[in-house]
Write an enzyme that holds these catalytic residues in place. Structure first.
Site, PDB file in Angstrom:
ATOM      1  N   CYS A   1       4.962 -11.032  13.908  1.00  0.00           N
ATOM      2  CA  CYS A   1       3.981 -10.889  12.818  1.00  0.00           C
ATOM      3  C   CYS A   1       2.840 -11.895  12.915  1.00  0.00           C
ATOM      4  O   CYS A   1       1.669 -11.528  12.824  1.00  0.00           O
ATOM      5  CB  CYS A   1       4.689 -10.991  11.471  1.00  0.00           C
ATOM      6  SG  CYS A   1       5.527 -12.566  11.147  1.00  0.00           S
TER       7      CYS A   1
ATOM      8  N   HIS B   1       1.047  -4.879  10.247  1.00  0.00           N
ATOM      9  CA  HIS B   1       1.899  -6.028  10.552  1.00  0.00           C
ATOM     10  C   HIS B   1       2.864  -5.645  11.653  1.00  0.00           C
ATOM     11  O   HIS B   1       3.040  -4.469  11.977  1.00  0.00           O
ATOM     12  CB  HIS B   1       2.652  -6.508   9.300  1.00  0.00           C
ATOM     13  CG  HIS B   1       3.555  -5.474   8.678  1.00  0.00           C
ATOM     14  ND1 HIS B   1       4.782  -5.771   8.138  1.00  0.00           N
ATOM     15  CD2 HIS B   1       3.410  -4.133   8.501  1.00  0.00           C
ATOM     16  CE1 HIS B   1       5.342  -4.676   7.649  1.00  0.00           C
ATOM     17  NE2 HIS B   1       4.528  -3.675   7.851  1.00  0.00           N
TER      18      HIS B   1
ATOM     19  N   HIS C   1       7.004 -14.133   6.841  1.00  0.00           N
ATOM     20  CA  HIS C   1       6.321 -12.942   7.355  1.00  0.00           C
ATOM     21  C   HIS C   1       4.848 -12.981   6.953  1.00  0.00           C
ATOM     22  O   HIS C   1       4.479 -13.602   5.958  1.00  0.00           O
ATOM     23  CB  HIS C   1       6.994 -11.680   6.800  1.00  0.00           C
ATOM     24  CG  HIS C   1       6.525 -10.406   7.437  1.00  0.00           C
ATOM     25  ND1 HIS C   1       6.635 -10.159   8.795  1.00  0.00           N
ATOM     26  CD2 HIS C   1       5.928  -9.300   6.910  1.00  0.00           C
ATOM     27  CE1 HIS C   1       6.146  -8.958   9.066  1.00  0.00           C
ATOM     28  NE2 HIS C   1       5.706  -8.429   7.941  1.00  0.00           N
TER      29      HIS C   1
END
Length: 297
Positions: A202, A260, A248
């Site tokens: 990510c 993402h 994240h």
């Protein structure tokens, strides 16, 4: 003692969080100690003594780790600056072949992923559409020039300790460019610690997308002091801004969508999801844990 530097000499190299490839997690299971990946042609500053075949290093985007001695070419400061200022361009294809002659029938010398730094001798060589390039070892080859883009970021942070940032003269254009770069990774597999078109995580996706457009943001999934991203109200997000979750990060695309790289089973890799609860690609778990948004503007 003169400060040492290095340049990555393999298409992709692992940057470890310790001088070793594995470690035990909290459950006492053996896992990888990968922290990041480096790409061919990128520089490093060596910050300590070799340990068990590993050098402690810091990257041009100020991320620390360890690299294997066999993966890098040691160099001095003047040679590194010569490399940095010697006509580098960035590869912009999923996996780009460098050939012995400017023909598809040539011998493949090396294949490099998106983001590699390549010294370009002639953007248009004797064959239309082929660039003449020079590798670290002085060997020359050819690659399709459609897969080359200008290098918009500086690696001078390796020897100045400052984060060089490109001046953004058109915010809207920059936002469009960083989104377009992130979208080029759509469908790429998720790889813990990855930052290439062969596999990316990510924060690898967001930091590499910004880097290729001249802005150095923090490599991990948090807002870090000393880097240009600052927290903004969630309802003020514009395309290219960042969304933060525990462990994240995602990039906002506009119209309630975000891109993402996720390890979620059934929807793994670089994907687009929606903030709209009525949408088929809505992620309830992420919306509930979304704690901050960030922007460089």
């Amino acid at each position: 003692m003169e400060q040492q530097f290095a340049v990555m000499k393999k298409p992709v190299i692992t940057i470890w969080d310790r001088p070793g490839e594995t470690k035990e997690n909290r459950e006492k299971k053996l896992v990888s100690s990968i922290a990041d990946e480096g790409i061919y042609g990128m520089g490093l500053r060596i910050i300590g003594e070799e340990t068990q075949g590993y050098y402690p290093v810091v990257t041009a985007y100020h991320y620390p780790g360890y690299v294997r001695k066999v993966d890098v070419e040691l160099t001095g400061l003047s040679a590194l600056i010569n490399w940095e200022e010697g006509g580098l361009m960035v590869t912009d294809g999923e996996l780009v072949d460098i050939m012995s002659i400017p023909k598809v029938q040539g011998i493949r010398i090396m294949s490099v992923p998106r983001g590699a730094l390549i010294k370009v001798r002639e953007f248009e060589s004797e064959e239309p559409g082929w660039a003449m390039v020079e590798l670290l070892d002085g060997q020359r080859g050819f690659m399709r020039n459609q897969y080359l883009r200008p290098k918009e970021y500086s690696q001078s942070g390796l020897w100045t300790d400052k984060l060089p940032q490109k001046e953004i003269v058109d915010e809207r254009q920059f936002r469009g460019a960083v989104v377009e770069t992130a979208m080029e990774y759509l469908g790429t597999q998720y790889r813990w610690g990855g930052r290439t078109s062969l596999g990316i995580d990510c924060s690898g996706l967001t930091s590499q997308s910004y880097l290729m457009n001249g802005i150095i943001i923090f490599r991990d999934a948090k807002i870090q002091p000393g880097f240009p991203v600052k927290e903004i109200p969630k309802d003020e997000m514009l395309p290219g801004d960042l969304m933060y979750f525990p462990g994240h990060i995602a990039m906002y695309l506009g119209d309630g969508s975000y891109i993402h790289s996720t390890g979620k089973i059934g929807s793994s890799g670089v994907v687009i999801n929606s903030l709209n609860p009525e949408a088929s690609d809505y992620r309830d778990d992420l919306v509930k844990s979304w704690y901050a948004s960030g922007s460089i503007f």
